[in-house]
Design an enzyme around this catalytic site. Structure first.
Site, PDB file in Angstrom:
ATOM      1  N   GLY A   1       2.717  -1.216   4.226  1.00  0.00           N
ATOM      2  CA  GLY A   1       2.761   0.210   3.908  1.00  0.00           C
ATOM      3  C   GLY A   1       4.197   0.655   3.643  1.00  0.00           C
ATOM      4  O   GLY A   1       4.732   0.473   2.550  1.00  0.00           O
ATOM      5  N   GLY A   2       4.817   1.219   4.657  1.00  0.00           N
ATOM      6  CA  GLY A   2       6.154   1.812   4.510  1.00  0.00           C
ATOM      7  C   GLY A   2       7.163   0.925   3.794  1.00  0.00           C
ATOM      8  O   GLY A   2       7.898   1.389   2.901  1.00  0.00           O
TER       9      GLY A   2
ATOM     10  N   ASN B   1       0.875  -1.177   0.000  1.00  0.00           N
ATOM     11  CA  ASN B   1       0.000   0.000   0.000  1.00  0.00           C
ATOM     12  C   ASN B   1       0.909   1.222   0.000  1.00  0.00           C
ATOM     13  O   ASN B   1       1.490   1.560   1.027  1.00  0.00           O
ATOM     14  CB  ASN B   1      -0.894  -0.020   1.250  1.00  0.00           C
ATOM     15  CG  ASN B   1      -1.678   1.275   1.401  1.00  0.00           C
ATOM     16  OD1 ASN B   1      -1.823   2.046   0.456  1.00  0.00           O
ATOM     17  ND2 ASN B   1      -2.183   1.521   2.606  1.00  0.00           N
ATOM     18  N   TRP B   2       1.018   1.843  -1.159  1.00  0.00           N
ATOM     19  CA  TRP B   2       1.925   2.996  -1.262  1.00  0.00           C
ATOM     20  C   TRP B   2       1.381   4.226  -0.558  1.00  0.00           C
ATOM     21  O   TRP B   2       2.070   5.216  -0.406  1.00  0.00           O
ATOM     22  CB  TRP B   2       2.188   3.321  -2.740  1.00  0.00           C
ATOM     23  CG  TRP B   2       3.164   2.402  -3.411  1.00  0.00           C
ATOM     24  CD1 TRP B   2       3.809   1.326  -2.858  1.00  0.00           C
ATOM     25  CD2 TRP B   2       3.623   2.482  -4.776  1.00  0.00           C
ATOM     26  NE1 TRP B   2       4.634   0.732  -3.795  1.00  0.00           N
ATOM     27  CE2 TRP B   2       4.537   1.423  -4.983  1.00  0.00           C
ATOM     28  CE3 TRP B   2       3.341   3.330  -5.841  1.00  0.00           C
ATOM     29  CZ2 TRP B   2       5.176   1.201  -6.194  1.00  0.00           C
ATOM     30  CZ3 TRP B   2       3.972   3.114  -7.062  1.00  0.00           C
ATOM     31  CH2 TRP B   2       4.884   2.060  -7.243  1.00  0.00           C
ATOM     32  N   LYS B   3       0.110   4.198  -0.174  1.00  0.00           N
ATOM     33  CA  LYS B   3      -0.548   5.382   0.394  1.00  0.00           C
ATOM     34  C   LYS B   3      -0.350   6.568  -0.545  1.00  0.00           C
ATOM     35  O   LYS B   3      -0.240   6.381  -1.757  1.00  0.00           O
ATOM     36  CB  LYS B   3      -0.024   5.667   1.805  1.00  0.00           C
ATOM     37  CG  LYS B   3       0.047   4.423   2.693  1.00  0.00           C
ATOM     38  CD  LYS B   3       0.168   4.789   4.136  1.00  0.00           C
ATOM     39  CE  LYS B   3       0.510   3.561   4.952  1.00  0.00           C
ATOM     40  NZ  LYS B   3       0.155   3.687   6.337  1.00  0.00           N
TER      41      LYS B   3
ATOM     42  N   SER C   1       3.172  -2.155  10.299  1.00  0.00           N
ATOM     43  CA  SER C   1       4.623  -2.154  10.515  1.00  0.00           C
ATOM     44  C   SER C   1       5.266  -3.507  10.230  1.00  0.00           C
ATOM     45  O   SER C   1       6.249  -3.886  10.878  1.00  0.00           O
ATOM     46  CB  SER C   1       4.969  -1.671  11.928  1.00  0.00           C
ATOM     47  OG  SER C   1       4.513  -0.335  12.111  1.00  0.00           O
TER      48      SER C   1
ATOM     49  N   HIS D   1      -9.570   1.141   4.734  1.00  0.00           N
ATOM     50  CA  HIS D   1      -8.297   1.358   5.438  1.00  0.00           C
ATOM     51  C   HIS D   1      -8.557   2.289   6.623  1.00  0.00           C
ATOM     52  O   HIS D   1      -9.362   3.218   6.527  1.00  0.00           O
ATOM     53  CB  HIS D   1      -7.257   1.964   4.485  1.00  0.00           C
ATOM     54  CG  HIS D   1      -5.880   1.958   5.059  1.00  0.00           C
ATOM     55  ND1 HIS D   1      -5.460   2.864   5.997  1.00  0.00           N
ATOM     56  CD2 HIS D   1      -4.833   1.104   4.859  1.00  0.00           C
ATOM     57  CE1 HIS D   1      -4.209   2.580   6.348  1.00  0.00           C
ATOM     58  NE2 HIS D   1      -3.807   1.518   5.670  1.00  0.00           N
TER      59      HIS D   1
ATOM     60  N   GLU E   1      -7.015   4.672   7.794  1.00  0.00           N
ATOM     61  CA  GLU E   1      -6.791   6.107   7.544  1.00  0.00           C
ATOM     62  C   GLU E   1      -8.030   6.729   6.911  1.00  0.00           C
ATOM     63  O   GLU E   1      -8.351   7.891   7.161  1.00  0.00           O
ATOM     64  CB  GLU E   1      -5.542   6.294   6.663  1.00  0.00           C
ATOM     65  CG  GLU E   1      -4.266   6.039   7.463  1.00  0.00           C
ATOM     66  CD  GLU E   1      -3.081   5.548   6.652  1.00  0.00           C
ATOM     67  OE1 GLU E   1      -3.109   5.633   5.408  1.00  0.00           O
ATOM     68  OE2 GLU E   1      -2.106   5.072   7.275  1.00  0.00           O
TER      69      GLU E   1
HETATM   70  C1  PEP Z   1      -0.870   0.135   5.799  1.00  0.00           C
HETATM   71  O1  PEP Z   1      -0.898   1.302   5.465  1.00  0.00           O
HETATM   72  O2  PEP Z   1      -1.762  -0.630   5.408  1.00  0.00           O
HETATM   73  C2  PEP Z   1       0.231  -0.339   6.642  1.00  0.00           C
HETATM   74  C3  PEP Z   1       0.199  -1.550   7.127  1.00  0.00           C
HETATM   75  O3  PEP Z   1       1.248   0.563   6.872  1.00  0.00           O
HETATM   76  P1  PEP Z   1       2.667   0.247   7.575  1.00  0.00           P
HETATM   77  O4  PEP Z   1       3.165  -1.042   7.016  1.00  0.00           O
HETATM   78  O5  PEP Z   1       3.536   1.415   7.175  1.00  0.00           O
HETATM   79  O6  PEP Z   1       2.411   0.170   9.033  1.00  0.00           O
END
Ligand code: PEP
Length: 248
Positions: free
Chosen positions: A231-232, A8-10, A210, A95, A97
């Site tokens: 994500g990251g 997920n590049w956000k 994470s 999501h 967010e």
């Molecule tokens: C996400 O945005 O779905 C996510 C899991 O982010 P991160 O891996 O950065 O916690």
């Protein structure tokens, strides 16, 4: 069932950065067939670019949101039919967010999942509790309520969704649920799916929050963790490929 590792590049990326990142991922994969299905969920303006970059590769394309409506006067929204035009296989819905910043409700998320399925796109349905909810002992109730709304809306198509358990307190914070904590919730979700579909084992339940190259293997080793929503770490080719390799 192969695990699924979805990035997920956000709201990150640029034409130049996307090209470099995807090329590095494809170079890293070489001619090998990865042990996991791979997908990248990218911002809508880059779907055309990504469609061309991943065409013919092991990487599937995904979007990060979809409208619950089919078409019409919904300024700024993107329909499932539009996503299909770019060969999207997946779309993230609900999501945390979006639940938090856009006020998306369980009902709206369920309608979005239904709209995606109607076009043959697999919704990646995100569920997860906040830290306050966990501390109050409400984790199970919260994730079950969120998933129940989707099951109710998609009914006999429940086995076609992907579920992502993403504890809100673990997203982008560097705090990961322990493999045991995650497995406990995944087992609850699997049992809920079992009551709704004959083939609960066919539903990927991803962990997100994470997940990174260092902790992926222990999370993915859990019996009910069928992949990850990343994500990251999906913005770094080496890390993303390491997570994919951990899923073997
Ligand atoms: C996400 O945005 O779905 C996510 C899991 O982010 P991160 O891996 O950065 O916690």
């Amino acid at each position: 069932m192969k695990p699924l590792i979805a990035g997920n590049w956000k709201m990150n990326g640029s034409l130049a950065a996307n090209e470099a990142l995807v090329k590095a991922m494809l170079d890293g994969l070489g001619s090998q067939t990865p042990g996991a299905d791979m997908a990248l969920c990218v911002p809508a303006p880059y779907l055309a670019q990504l469609q061309s970059l991943v065409s013919g590769s092991a990487i599937s394309l995904g979007a990060q949101d979809v409208s619950a409506h089919e078409q019409g006067a919904f300024t700024g929204e993107v329909s499932a039919t539009m996503l299909k035009d770019f060969a999207c296989r997946y779309v993230i819905v609900g999501h945390s967010e979006r639940r938090q910043y856009q006020g998306e409700t369980d009902l709206l998320v369920a309608d979005k999942a239904k709209a995606a399925l109607a076009q043959g796109i697999t919704p990646i349905v995100c569920v997860g509790e906040t830290l306050a909810e966990r501390d109050a002992g409400q984790t199970e109730a919260v994730v079950k309520r969120q998933l129940a709304a989707v099951i109710h809306a998609v009914a006999h198509c429940t086995s076609e969704i992907v579920v992502a358990y993403e504890p809100v307190w673990a997203i982008g914070t560097g705090k990961t649920a322990s493999p045991e904590q995650a497995q406990q919730v995944h087992a609850v979700l699997r049992a809920q799916l079992a009551a709704a579909t004959q083939h609960p084992e066919r539903v990927h339940i991803l962990y997100g929050g994470s997940m990174n190259a260092a902790n992926a293997a222990s999370l993915l080793a859990q019996p009910d963790i069928d992949g990850g929503l990343i994500g990251g770490a999906s913005l770094k080719s080496a890390d993303f490929l390491q997570i994919v390799a951990s899923a073997l």
